[in-house]
Write an enzyme that holds these catalytic residues in place. Structure first.
Site, PDB file in Angstrom:
ATOM      1  N   CYS A 120       0.832  -1.196   0.000  1.00 55.62           N
ATOM      2  CA  CYS A 120       0.000   0.000   0.000  1.00 55.62           C
ATOM      3  C   CYS A 120       0.869   1.250   0.000  1.00 55.62           C
ATOM      4  O   CYS A 120       2.082   1.179   0.177  1.00 55.62           O
ATOM      5  CB  CYS A 120      -0.921   0.010   1.222  1.00 55.62           C
ATOM      6  SG  CYS A 120      -1.986  -1.445   1.327  1.00 55.62           S
ATOM      7  N   GLY A 143      -0.992   0.694  -5.141  1.00 56.42           N
ATOM      8  CA  GLY A 143      -2.279   0.094  -4.848  1.00 56.42           C
ATOM      9  C   GLY A 143      -3.383   0.694  -5.686  1.00 56.42           C
ATOM     10  O   GLY A 143      -3.510   1.919  -5.751  1.00 56.42           O
ATOM     11  N   ASN A 153       0.865   0.442   6.052  1.00 52.02           N
ATOM     12  CA  ASN A 153       1.408  -0.312   4.927  1.00 52.02           C
ATOM     13  C   ASN A 153       2.177  -1.485   5.488  1.00 52.02           C
ATOM     14  O   ASN A 153       3.110  -1.304   6.269  1.00 52.02           O
ATOM     15  CB  ASN A 153       2.337   0.573   4.084  1.00 52.02           C
ATOM     16  CG  ASN A 153       3.071  -0.225   3.007  1.00 52.02           C
ATOM     17  OD1 ASN A 153       2.571  -1.230   2.520  1.00 52.02           O
ATOM     18  ND2 ASN A 153       4.263   0.230   2.652  1.00 52.02           N
ATOM     19  N   GLY A 154       1.801  -2.695   5.100  1.00 56.17           N
ATOM     20  CA  GLY A 154       2.500  -3.879   5.573  1.00 56.17           C
ATOM     21  C   GLY A 154       1.530  -4.969   5.963  1.00 56.17           C
ATOM     22  O   GLY A 154       0.378  -5.005   5.516  1.00 56.17           O
ATOM     23  N   TYR A 172      10.826  -3.786  -7.764  1.00 50.24           N
ATOM     24  CA  TYR A 172       9.561  -3.590  -8.478  1.00 50.24           C
ATOM     25  C   TYR A 172       8.699  -2.459  -7.962  1.00 50.24           C
ATOM     26  O   TYR A 172       8.225  -1.614  -8.720  1.00 50.24           O
ATOM     27  CB  TYR A 172       8.755  -4.900  -8.430  1.00 50.24           C
ATOM     28  CG  TYR A 172       7.370  -4.795  -9.046  1.00 50.24           C
ATOM     29  CD1 TYR A 172       7.197  -4.885 -10.424  1.00 50.24           C
ATOM     30  CD2 TYR A 172       6.246  -4.603  -8.255  1.00 50.24           C
ATOM     31  CE1 TYR A 172       5.928  -4.782 -10.989  1.00 50.24           C
ATOM     32  CE2 TYR A 172       4.980  -4.500  -8.809  1.00 50.24           C
ATOM     33  CZ  TYR A 172       4.823  -4.589 -10.175  1.00 50.24           C
ATOM     34  OH  TYR A 172       3.583  -4.482 -10.732  1.00 50.24           O
TER      35      TYR A 172
END
Length: 530
Positions: A2, A31, A104-105, A278
């Site tokens: 995210c 996201g 995020n995670g 990425y």
């Protein structure tokens, strides 16, 4: 994976909504499932969150309604929990202080924490999201302070206790109306988080925290630095950010190993290496490392490996990247190998990243909508396609077919990342081993499955060195990287086969996207993870 943004403006009569919106647009690559913004004005909260892209969720009218000088924003794709509107962040809890949180995670002990919240903390969880779990753990620890007004020592103490309880990878920005923003990162630093500031003409300061430094660059903020592993940064107006390193021992470490955070560094700073491969934009800095330079180094390392394969090297006519993330590496590889570089695929800019699209069927369908091969660059040529990584193989297989249909004589593939053989548990949607193209397959098996004449993967040691050699003076001392998807070594030390099997049962594609499970089914799936 995210993207999160928090903005705190120095003038209380200004509004943070536009900067939060622009920040989300800059993080849209992280996201595409849903987006949300919550702002605060004079203690009142204003919210807009919905499934969809940022540009679709936030109309002009919607943005006008998001008033206040402080706010949080989040873009999501589903990793833990379902993909319903109820899972969209930021999350809010009324007691205490009206805390809002963006995360995020992924927590690896969320079921244990849910039991604790239910039995001991008497807090109810409304969704299947581990982000709501994390919010309620933070709220519980702040509630124990039992004070009308918080100070920075109260917050540092509460966040230290959160890190004691919560295992996994997490970068968090929380907002306390009337107080400020709180940013913290897990003790291993798996997920990225940066802090920035901007001085106004009258000397007041605006603050920002975000997943990537590109947000700061484009919005005119100066990069203060990364939030370090186990660090909590408090942002308040009319003062410089309070910043304090906490000595923490996570719950996992009381079981597996002792983890202490000394002043200025962590004994186990292991950020996710896939950020460099990425996820992150090339114009971002992650922990002081230029993503662009790291990808150049990956291309060079991959080129050196191909130099040790003289038969393959002699057979290559042209090097063509798979847009967009592999362009930098492919260009550097072509220079090293003295091979022609060409753009053979034209990308439709209005189709999202296929890796983070929910559902296998949608990923397959989207590849040809996203890319079109030009026969001019493929016809009768032996082509080396360069990709950043090969996960499920869905996109790669279709791209190889497109290259052959465009007239390629031979199609070779080079991956900037090693073979991905293991699921990720720290916030990347790679949960099922059977979905991974490299799982239980040899190189020849992978080549045959993809339809390639040969596939070359980066060595893990070369990948790690590619990032390390690009570290700067501002980079902290790395203990290593989270490379669990390649070697199965999970840095939190709490992941075993039973956990993986339970996660795969819950997260397999058919149960995740074929239909929405009923409440009893969800409970049963969660019980299987315990």
């Amino acid at each position: 994976m995210c993207g999160i943004v928090g903005v705190l403006l120095g003038h209380h009569d200004n509004h943070a909504n536009c900067e939060l919106y622009e920040g989300l647009n800059l993080l849209q690559h992280r996201g595409q499932d849903a987006a949300g913004i919550v702002t605060s004005e004079h203690g009142h909260l204003f919210q807009r969150k919905e499934k969809g892209l940022v540009r679709d969720v936030f109309t002009k009218d919607a943005l006008r309604g998001l008033r206040g000088h402080m706010g949080l924003a989040h873009v999501r794709y589903p990793t833990a929990g379902s993909s319903s509107n109820a899972e969209t962040q930021p999350f809010y809890v009324n007691s205490p202080y009206g805390i809002t949180l963006a995360h995020n995670g992924n927590l690896t002990n969320s079921e244990e924490l849910k039991k604790f919240l239910d039995v001991e903390a008497h807090r109810h969880i409304n969704t299947t999201s581990d982000s709501e779990v994390l919010l309620n753990v933070l709220a519980y620890e702040l509630q124990l302070v039992d004070k009308h007004r918080l100070d920075h020592l109260d917050i540092f103490s509460a966040v230290t206790n959160v890190m004691d309880r919560c295992r996994g990878g997490y970068a968090v920005i929380a907002m306390v109306p009337g107080y400020g923003l709180i940013a913290f990162r897990d003790p291993h630093g798996v997920r990225p988080l940066v802090i920035g500031k901007r001085e106004n003409k009258d000397g007041t300061l605006d603050y920002i925290s975000a997943s990537e430094s590109v947000v700061l660059d484009c919005l005119g903020y100066e990069l203060v630095g990364d939030v370090l592993p186990g660090e909590c940064v408090i942002l308040r107006t009319k003062r410089h950010p309070s910043k304090e390193k906490q000595k923490t021992i996570s719950h996992a470490d009381t079981i597996v190993r002792a983890m202490c955070l000394s002043e200025g560094s962590s004994t186990s700073f292991t950020p996710c290496i896939f950020e460099y491969v990425y996820f992150a934009r090339p114009d971002s800095l992650i922990d002081g490392v230029s993503v662009y330079k790291a990808r150049l180094a990956m291309g060079e390392a991959l080129g050196r490996k191909i130099q040790q394969m003289p038969k393959l090297l002699a057979d290559i006519d042209v090097i063509i990247p798979v847009p967009d993330t592999s362009r930098v590496a492919a260009l550097q590889m072509s220079v090293l190998l003295n091979k022609t570089y060409r753009e053979g695929f034209i990308k439709n800019r209005y189709v999202g990243r296929t890796f983070i699209m929910p559902g296998q069927a949608e990923r397959v369908a989207s590849v040809r909508r996203k890319l079109n091969a030009m026969p001019l660059e493929f016809k009768d040529k032996n082509v080396m396609l360069v990709d950043d990584s090969i996960v499920r193989g869905t996109t790669c297989k279709e791209i190889i077919n497109m290259a052959r249909e465009a007239g390629a004589a031979k199609v070779y593939v080079a991956s900037c990342a090693p073979e991905i053989r293991y699921p990720n548990v720290y916030g990347i949607d790679m949960p099922t081993r059977q979905e991974l193209v490299a799982y239980n397959r040899t190189l020849n098996d992978i080549s045959r499955y993809l339809g390639a004449d040969e596939v070359v993967f980066q060595n893990l040691e070369d990948l790690v060195n590619s990032v390390l050699q690009c570290s700067s003076d501002t980079s902290p001392v790395f203990s290593g990287f989270d490379t669990s998807v390649f070697n199965g070594k999970y840095i939190t030390g709490d992941i075993d086969e039973a956990y993986i099997e339970g996660l795969e049962n819950f997260r397999n594609e058919s149960s995740k996207f074929a239909r929405t499970p009923s409440e009893p089914e969800i409970d049963g799936l969660y019980n299987s993870l315990r």
